[in-house]
Design a protein around this motif. Structure first.
Motif: not given
Length: 323
Positions: A114-119
């Motif tokens: 849902p937040k791509h790779r950022t987390p």
């Protein structure tokens, strides 16, 4: 206002700097040294004065992270090494595996990432472990991602073991990586400001700004990118010629359009696909990644062509990415 994301309005320093602490440091240092070398020019002196503060903070935060990294047990991957591996290598590979099954525009992909790779690339150790465990739980019993799930479970087990062995250092590690994430982001934003300022100064000779950035490192981390607007039915569009390391790179296509766009490689003399030429059909409003072998690339057939099969306009972004 268009929903199309114009790549020139996106901070292209952010991805390579956040993807790898080591590579990011090299990119940031290069610009600091290049600006310093040019301070005889008052305009460059002003930019150096601005950027130097960002560089100095990043340098301090990187040094703190490096001390923790070097202090880890010699025979076991420590927390900091695993976090760096997660940010720079693992999440990129996991994301690619997911996209091989589900295109980025699908509900399945958006549920998984849902937040791509950022987390997985920023935040505390605990927040990254939570992101990994959430991904594992979301994959669940999806048979198409069972092999990937096993790989992710193996990695998070290593990370949990490492955190157990270094529990006394976790607070220091969290402090170091959160600080480094913040100063990396600030430096990336600062570099975009420097880039824009230099572009304004050298707008008549824009290649003059290349000396202020580590172009080779940016391209070794950041994928080579091309954009094509296809308006004419069945008109061959030559995109680029690249001799590539096919074991290291793949090609990602993002197609915004209502019809099919055909993709193929030729020797550059022929514009149309010949007998035996592999032609790949990009589906409408889709994103997909292919190996060079799947696309029919060879050292001879190294010219990439696109053809719009409908009269409606198609926007295609082509990215040569690390496999």
């Amino acid at each position: 206002m268009s929903d199309y994301v114009w790549n020139r309005s996106v901070n292209f320093f952010l991805f390579p700097i956040q993807q790898s602490y080591v590579g990011g440091k090299k990119i940031i240092d290069y610009t600091e040294e290049a600006l310093l070398a040019g301070i005889a020019d008052p305009a460059i002196l002003t930019l150096h004065t601005f950027f130097h503060t960002l560089w100095a903070q990043h340098d301090l935060d990187y040094a703190a992270w490096t001390v923790l990294k070097s202090a880890n047990p010699g025979k076991t991957l420590g927390v900091t090494q695993l976090i760096d591996q997660l940010s720079s290598t693992n999440i990129r590979k996991w994301d690619k595996k997911i996209q091989d099954v589900y295109d980025v525009d699908t509900t399945e992909y958006k549920t998984l990432m849902p937040k791509h790779r950022t987390p997985f690339q920023t935040g505390t150790v605990a927040s990254r472990v939570l992101a990994i465990n959430t991904l594992i739980a979301t994959i669940g019993n999806d048979a198409s991602l069972a092999t990937l799930k096993a790989t992710i479970v193996t990695f998070v087990t290593l990370l949990n073991t490492a955190t157990g062995k270094q529990s006394g250092q976790l607070k220091n590690i969290d402090t170091a990586i959160v600080a480094l994430d913040a100063s990396s982001l600030a430096a990336a934003q600062g570099m975009f400001f420097v880039y824009a300022s230099l572009l304004a100064k050298f707008y008549l000779t824009p290649t003059s700004i290349d000396v202020y950035f580590d172009i080779a490192e940016l391209h070794s981390v950041l994928q080579m990118m091309f954009n094509a607007t296809l308006k004419i039915l069945n008109k061959e569009r030559a995109i680029c010629r690249r001799k590539m390391d096919t074991t290291k790179y793949s090609v990602k296509f993002t197609h915004a359009g209502t019809g099919i766009v055909n993709v193929y490689y030729t020797n550059g003399i022929a514009k149309k696909p010949g007998v035996g030429t592999i032609v790949t059909a990009l589906q409408p409003d889709s994103s997909a990644t292919y190996t060079f072998d799947e696309l029919g690339y060879t050292d001879i057939n190294s010219f990439l062509y696109l053809v719009n099969t409908t009269s409606s306009k198609a926007e295609v972004k082509i990215e040569i990415v690390l496999s």
